[in-house]
Design a protein around this motif. Sequence first.
Motif, PDB file in Angstrom:
ATOM      1  N   UNK A  39     -59.917  -7.068   5.233  1.00  0.00           N
ATOM      2  CA  UNK A  39     -60.567  -8.308   5.637  1.00  0.00           C
ATOM      3  C   UNK A  39     -60.530  -9.317   4.502  1.00  0.00           C
ATOM      4  N   UNK A  40     -60.866  -8.890   3.306  1.00  0.00           N
ATOM      5  CA  UNK A  40     -60.889  -9.802   2.159  1.00  0.00           C
ATOM      6  C   UNK A  40     -59.522 -10.410   1.903  1.00  0.00           C
ATOM      7  N   UNK A  41     -58.481  -9.596   2.029  1.00  0.00           N
ATOM      8  CA  UNK A  41     -57.127 -10.097   1.815  1.00  0.00           C
ATOM      9  C   UNK A  41     -56.722 -11.076   2.914  1.00  0.00           C
ATOM     10  N   UNK A  42     -57.019 -10.732   4.161  1.00  0.00           N
ATOM     11  CA  UNK A  42     -56.611 -11.569   5.286  1.00  0.00           C
ATOM     12  C   UNK A  42     -57.323 -12.923   5.265  1.00  0.00           C
ATOM     13  N   UNK A  43     -58.591 -12.936   4.917  1.00  0.00           N
ATOM     14  CA  UNK A  43     -59.392 -14.156   5.031  1.00  0.00           C
ATOM     15  C   UNK A  43     -59.544 -14.893   3.704  1.00  0.00           C
ATOM     16  N   UNK A  44     -58.627 -14.659   2.768  1.00  0.00           N
ATOM     17  CA  UNK A  44     -58.750 -15.282   1.451  1.00  0.00           C
ATOM     18  C   UNK A  44     -58.200 -16.700   1.417  1.00  0.00           C
ATOM     19  N   UNK A  45     -57.402 -17.090   2.447  1.00  0.00           N
ATOM     20  CA  UNK A  45     -56.858 -18.442   2.461  1.00  0.00           C
ATOM     21  C   UNK A  45     -56.845 -18.985   3.889  1.00  0.00           C
ATOM     22  N   UNK A  46     -56.541 -20.264   4.003  1.00  0.00           N
ATOM     23  CA  UNK A  46     -56.596 -20.932   5.301  1.00  0.00           C
ATOM     24  C   UNK A  46     -55.628 -20.311   6.301  1.00  0.00           C
ATOM     25  N   UNK A  47     -54.415 -20.025   5.894  1.00  0.00           N
ATOM     26  CA  UNK A  47     -53.431 -19.453   6.808  1.00  0.00           C
ATOM     27  C   UNK A  47     -53.922 -18.147   7.408  1.00  0.00           C
ATOM     28  N   UNK A  48     -54.516 -17.296   6.575  1.00  0.00           N
ATOM     29  CA  UNK A  48     -55.016 -16.023   7.073  1.00  0.00           C
ATOM     30  C   UNK A  48     -56.153 -16.194   8.059  1.00  0.00           C
ATOM     31  N   UNK A  49     -57.063 -17.134   7.771  1.00  0.00           N
ATOM     32  CA  UNK A  49     -58.192 -17.385   8.668  1.00  0.00           C
ATOM     33  C   UNK A  49     -57.697 -17.917  10.010  1.00  0.00           C
ATOM     34  N   UNK A  50     -56.776 -18.875   9.966  1.00  0.00           N
ATOM     35  CA  UNK A  50     -56.286 -19.461  11.214  1.00  0.00           C
ATOM     36  C   UNK A  50     -55.490 -18.450  12.024  1.00  0.00           C
ATOM     37  N   UNK A  51     -54.743 -17.612  11.350  1.00  0.00           N
ATOM     38  CA  UNK A  51     -54.018 -16.560  12.048  1.00  0.00           C
ATOM     39  C   UNK A  51     -54.995 -15.639  12.769  1.00  0.00           C
ATOM     40  N   UNK A  52     -56.050 -15.262  12.082  1.00  0.00           N
ATOM     41  CA  UNK A  52     -57.053 -14.388  12.686  1.00  0.00           C
ATOM     42  C   UNK A  52     -57.799 -15.095  13.814  1.00  0.00           C
ATOM     43  N   UNK A  53     -58.064 -16.394  13.656  1.00  0.00           N
ATOM     44  CA  UNK A  53     -58.755 -17.138  14.713  1.00  0.00           C
ATOM     45  C   UNK A  53     -57.905 -17.246  15.973  1.00  0.00           C
ATOM     46  N   UNK A  54     -56.596 -17.417  15.803  1.00  0.00           N
ATOM     47  CA  UNK A  54     -55.730 -17.433  16.983  1.00  0.00           C
ATOM     48  C   UNK A  54     -55.833 -16.104  17.733  1.00  0.00           C
TER      49      UNK A  54
END
Length: 493
Positions: A39-54
Amino acid sequence: MKHFKHTIKLKVTFLLASIVLLQSCSDFLEQEPGTQTSITEQLKNKEGVLQAMRGMYGEVEAAVRTAPFAVYADLQGGNLKFTPTISSGTSNGQITVAGSVTGIYSFDDVAESSNFASFYGNCYDIINQTNLFLEFTDALPDATIEEKNQIKAEALTIRAYIHFLLSEIYAQNYGYTADASHPGIVYNKTSINEKLTYPARETVANTYTFIIEDITTALNLYSGVNLFDGPSYSYFNKISAKALLAKVYLSKKDWKNAYDTANDIITNSGVNLISSDNYIAQWEQPDLPVSEILLEFSIPRSNDGAVSGSLFAQYGYTNNTNYGTYAASDDLVNLYENTDIRKQLFLTRSIPTIVNLQSVPRDYNFTKKFQNNPGYVAFRLSEQYLIRAEAAIGLNNPDQARTDINSIRARAKASLLTNNNNIADLLFLERRKELCFEGHLFFDIARNKKDVSRNDGCISLSCGLTYPSTKYVLPIPRRNITLNSNLKQNESY
């Protein structure tokens, strides 16, 4: 129509008694088969957050589009009946209850094997994801303030939306007790990431307070930034968040706020009612939603553009060997006047049906609303007119209510109301006709403290309910009750 591809599915699984998602506790995001990211790795930047939000939006779409939720309100309320079985065997042409709704259809769902068990778990999975986005977003090093605010606004709105859906299914309507002190749902505001918690259910009053707080906080955060590619109506924005808020206020019978919020959308959204001339054609178009849509979740597509799931599975008709599970009941179809253009939204087809061991032709009315590649209609402008009308009645302004009802009836070329006699009942019927198959009827029945009466096509031993009844809500899945001593089951389950 451009749809986002569901290339990521957020899987924050956690062992929480009210939320059980899987049998084990894991702490990762699964991007592709065989790959895992913390989770920490995935949500560390905007791209990761937006990917997860999609991915989260994809889970929301799947939750509301899939039976039993997609048909629950209309099936329970009496708008739907089952179509004949399509089979090469002896069951061909027989009318049977679909396996996904066997418990709820008879008003006898059971906690041990609830039809809604997956829905319950998936909803709290989505909620947990929104909480993770809210907790990680402020620290994003590569997102602007506007982008951060938009991320948080959408996360808060989805958190409110999913809690609201759960409340409608698992909690009696707001007016069930005078002070709404009856059991609501678990309202989860923090992620289940590091430690286990065992929360109790809130009262319905508190549940609605939290829902409204989430939406109003979100409304102050929306910045208008487009976070995703694809059609803007597929994602929450300030207008669709207000549409949700108007619906929540209506369910609460907070007439002033319901009226003001719906009026704001009608007056200032820039969205207009579909015209009479375009009404049928817009519902018939294969991919685009109707022009008055406020929110329609995009359906999933494969890399080559093929649709992998839509409401066609429930309502569609191609030919007599390819059609959906449900058709409109005569209880609904007979409500329309012959001049009402909405009657043209029914596609009538004769299908061989087993009756008294003989195959005989029977007519079935399939809705044209959800043919081809239909998405899930969450909110559209017509509902806001009907919300404003109901709120106006609550505010002792029946003339305004009649004006709003007539706006919908005039568009449908139905006869106009000329007085205010029985206006509340007429509004109820107008909602049933205009919003059929969009997930409203059973909740409208409960909110108005009416009885359920299913006639045409009912094949259950229980074809009705008398209000009040403990069966207006469903059982919380037994596995969740077992793991959480603080989680109390609904009465009679």
